[in-house]
Write an enzyme that holds these catalytic residues in place. Sequence first.
Site, PDB file in Angstrom:
ATOM      1  N   CYS A 276       0.869  -1.176   0.000  1.00 15.12           N
ATOM      2  CA  CYS A 276       0.000   0.000   0.000  1.00 15.12           C
ATOM      3  C   CYS A 276       0.900   1.217   0.000  1.00 15.12           C
ATOM      4  CB  CYS A 276      -0.912   0.008   1.223  1.00 15.12           C
ATOM      5  SG  CYS A 276      -1.987   1.469   1.329  1.00 15.12           S
TER       6      CYS A 276
ATOM      7  N   GLU B  88      -3.716   0.988  -6.248  1.00 19.07           N
ATOM      8  CA  GLU B  88      -2.755  -0.038  -6.641  1.00 19.07           C
ATOM      9  C   GLU B  88      -2.565   0.055  -8.149  1.00 19.07           C
ATOM     10  OE1 GLU B  88       0.038  -1.711  -6.215  1.00 19.07           O
ATOM     11  OE2 GLU B  88      -0.923  -2.153  -4.288  1.00 19.07           O
TER      12      GLU B  88
END
Length: 248
Positions: free
Chosen positions: A2, A114
């Site tokens: 992340c 992402e």
Amino acid sequence: MCGRYSLTTPSEAMRRLFGFVNPLPNLPPRYNIAPTQAVPIVRLVSGKHAAHHGEIQERELVQVRWGLIPFWAKDASIGAKMINARAEGIAGKPAFRQAFKSRRCLVPADGFYEWRVGPKGKRPYRIELKGARGESSPLFAFAGLWERWEKNPDGLPVESCTIVTTEANALLQSIHERMPVILGSADHAAWLDPDTPGQTAEGLLKPYAAEAMLLYPISTRINSVRFDDAACIIPEEAEERPGQPRLI
């Protein structure tokens, strides 16, 4: 992993979900939060309370640096490599074991990003929890750890945090093998409490239910930390979509 996320939810809504007791902070909407920046976390703090005749544990929301600096680090630069902590074996890793034992925290967010590698390069996607159609992204919390580094040359301690990651669920697997650990509200108290047994805390570090999430392609605008506005989260048609995930 992340490496970017958002937090656009008003402070009052954060108080309702996380129950922190300190004064409401003046936090502007953030659409493109990046490593080494200051980010809010929720953690436990000891306080005096007459009705309880002694100390009690209360929640506070504070700003810390994203990128954990272990207490034993010689300089702060290591923090840039510690934005995430893998859940697997976290209790025994030198950089995280003390924080995992006694300094767990919640990292408020309402979306994260992402990148999927494709024939034409990396394509960014936004991931959110499903909410009522037409409403803003639901607020949630990443599982996090925080640390205090006392060796700062200027004499001021530096507080920092990391976001715990786990294997991707069925939705995220099409774009990346890892995802941040998202804790349900029923698990917030157990994660924060240092008296929660380590094995129990580790059991909370699992992929979030894929059916409760959605993802959609966004502009490569998110790639640059110079951009931090609502345009970062606008859906954008992709020439190819990974598997079945889509905006619904």
